[in-house]
Write a protein that holds these residues in place. Structure first.
Motif, short mmCIF file in Angstrom:
data_model
loop_
_atom_site.label_atom_id
_atom_site.label_comp_id
_atom_site.label_asym_id
_atom_site.label_seq_id
_atom_site.Cartn_x
_atom_site.Cartn_y
_atom_site.Cartn_z
N MET A 22 0.82 -1.20 0.00
CA MET A 22 0.00 0.00 0.00
C MET A 22 0.87 1.27 0.00
SD MET A 22 -2.92 -1.47 2.58
CE MET A 22 -4.04 -0.11 2.46
N ILE A 23 1.52 1.51 -1.12
CA ILE A 23 2.47 2.61 -1.26
C ILE A 23 1.83 3.78 -2.01
CG2 ILE A 23 4.69 3.28 -2.27
CD1 ILE A 23 5.48 0.29 -2.08
N VAL A 24 2.13 5.00 -1.56
CA VAL A 24 1.81 6.20 -2.33
C VAL A 24 3.10 6.96 -2.55
CG1 VAL A 24 -0.59 6.42 -1.54
CG2 VAL A 24 1.23 7.61 -0.30
N GLU A 25 3.15 7.70 -3.65
CA GLU A 25 4.33 8.49 -3.98
C GLU A 25 3.88 9.85 -4.50
OE1 GLU A 25 8.08 8.32 -7.10
OE2 GLU A 25 7.30 6.44 -6.30
N MET A 26 4.66 10.89 -4.20
CA MET A 26 4.32 12.22 -4.70
C MET A 26 5.58 13.04 -4.94
SD MET A 26 2.86 14.39 -1.47
CE MET A 26 4.03 15.25 -0.42
N GLU A 27 5.44 13.99 -5.87
CA GLU A 27 6.47 14.99 -6.08
C GLU A 27 6.42 15.97 -4.93
OE1 GLU A 27 7.01 17.32 -9.71
OE2 GLU A 27 6.25 15.56 -10.78
N ILE A 28 7.57 16.46 -4.54
CA ILE A 28 7.64 17.44 -3.46
C ILE A 28 8.26 18.71 -4.01
CG2 ILE A 28 8.70 17.99 -1.24
CD1 ILE A 28 8.63 14.95 -0.66
N GLY A 29 7.56 19.81 -3.84
CA GLY A 29 8.09 21.11 -4.25
C GLY A 29 8.73 21.81 -3.06
N ILE A 30 9.95 22.22 -3.23
CA ILE A 30 10.64 22.95 -2.16
C ILE A 30 10.36 24.43 -2.33
CG2 ILE A 30 12.88 23.50 -1.13
CD1 ILE A 30 13.87 20.76 -2.16
N LYS A 31 9.88 25.06 -1.29
CA LYS A 31 9.53 26.48 -1.29
C LYS A 31 10.63 27.28 -0.60
CE LYS A 31 5.27 25.43 -2.63
NZ LYS A 31 5.37 24.22 -3.36
N ALA A 32 10.68 28.57 -0.89
CA ALA A 32 11.69 29.44 -0.27
C ALA A 32 11.60 29.39 1.26
CB ALA A 32 11.53 30.88 -0.77
N TYR A 33 10.39 29.27 1.80
CA TYR A 33 10.23 29.25 3.26
C TYR A 33 10.64 27.90 3.88
CZ TYR A 33 5.63 27.35 1.91
OH TYR A 33 4.60 26.64 1.34
N ASP A 34 10.96 26.90 3.05
CA ASP A 34 11.45 25.61 3.55
C ASP A 34 12.95 25.63 3.83
OD1 ASP A 34 8.92 24.44 3.26
OD2 ASP A 34 9.34 23.76 1.22
N ILE A 35 13.63 26.67 3.36
CA ILE A 35 15.09 26.76 3.42
C ILE A 35 15.52 27.50 4.69
CG2 ILE A 35 17.14 27.60 2.19
CD1 ILE A 35 15.46 25.41 0.74
N ASP A 36 16.58 26.99 5.33
CA ASP A 36 17.10 27.65 6.52
C ASP A 36 18.24 28.61 6.14
OD1 ASP A 36 19.42 26.11 6.19
OD2 ASP A 36 18.93 24.74 7.83
N ASP A 89 16.87 21.23 -5.76
CA ASP A 89 16.56 19.81 -5.88
C ASP A 89 15.08 19.58 -6.21
OD1 ASP A 89 19.17 18.73 -5.26
OD2 ASP A 89 18.84 19.39 -3.21
N HIS A 90 14.78 18.41 -6.74
CA HIS A 90 13.42 18.04 -7.11
C HIS A 90 13.09 16.67 -6.49
CE1 HIS A 90 13.32 21.37 -9.89
NE2 HIS A 90 14.51 20.98 -10.32
N PRO A 91 12.83 16.66 -5.19
CA PRO A 91 12.61 15.38 -4.50
C PRO A 91 11.22 14.80 -4.74
CG PRO A 91 12.38 17.17 -2.96
CD PRO A 91 12.82 17.78 -4.26
N ARG A 92 11.13 13.53 -4.41
CA ARG A 92 9.87 12.79 -4.38
C ARG A 92 9.81 12.14 -3.00
NH1 ARG A 92 7.31 12.57 -8.89
NH2 ARG A 92 6.08 10.74 -8.41
N GLY A 93 8.62 11.74 -2.62
CA GLY A 93 8.47 11.06 -1.35
C GLY A 93 7.57 9.86 -1.49
N THR A 94 7.82 8.85 -0.66
CA THR A 94 6.96 7.68 -0.61
C THR A 94 6.51 7.45 0.83
OG1 THR A 94 8.79 6.14 -0.29
CG2 THR A 94 8.04 6.49 -2.56
N CYS A 95 5.35 6.85 0.93
CA CYS A 95 4.77 6.45 2.21
C CYS A 95 4.16 5.08 1.99
CB CYS A 95 3.69 7.46 2.62
SG CYS A 95 2.66 6.94 3.99
#
Length: 142
Positions: free
Chosen positions: A6-20, A75-81
């Protein structure tokens, strides 16, 4: 029982406010992405409107995060759960944030379901258990 089902996957967009201040994705952002992935998983397998109609809600018991390689805004990450363990009263999900062959972060969440009317933990909904068993059968047939 432990298996990858039962896997889901999605593209993750990195926003300027995600950066330290160092130009990398802040550690706390990965936990937000885990939550986004878990919500996507539930929308696919047991939508919130159906949960609320049956007076139950998921509750997190524990979140573990293992940071591997930093991400930047380029970067252009993806995530799985995916469900790792599903018992009669608890669930465990595994998470992975990656780009290409690079794993940036791995994590795990453990939780249960809560009966809103009775104000106490409840059994894992039958619908999820049935989907899990069906996925196990499909995996076994392959």
């Amino acid at each position: 029982m432990t298996t990858d089902l039962m896997i889901v996957e999605m593209e993750i967009g990195i926003k300027a406010y995600d950066i330290d201040a160092m130009g990398i994705v802040s550690n706390i952002v990965y936990i937000r992405w885990f939550e986004d992935l878990r919500h996507l998983f539930l929308e696919k397998h047991f939508p919130y409107n159906e949960m609320i109609a049956t007076n139950i809600s998921p509750i997190l018991i524990k979140t573990e995060v293992h940071y591997k390689v930093p991400l930047t805004i380029q970067d252009h990450p993806r995530g799985t759960c995916k469900i790792k363990n599903l018992g009669s009263s608890k669930w465990e999900m595994d998470f992975e944030i990656f780009s290409g062959d690079i794993i940036h972060c791995k994590g795990k969440q453990t939780g249960c379901f809560y009966n809103l009317e009775k104000q106490r933990p409840s059994l894992v909904p039958e619908r999820l258990l049935e989907a899990y068993e069906e996925a196990k059968l499909q995996m076994h047939d392959e």
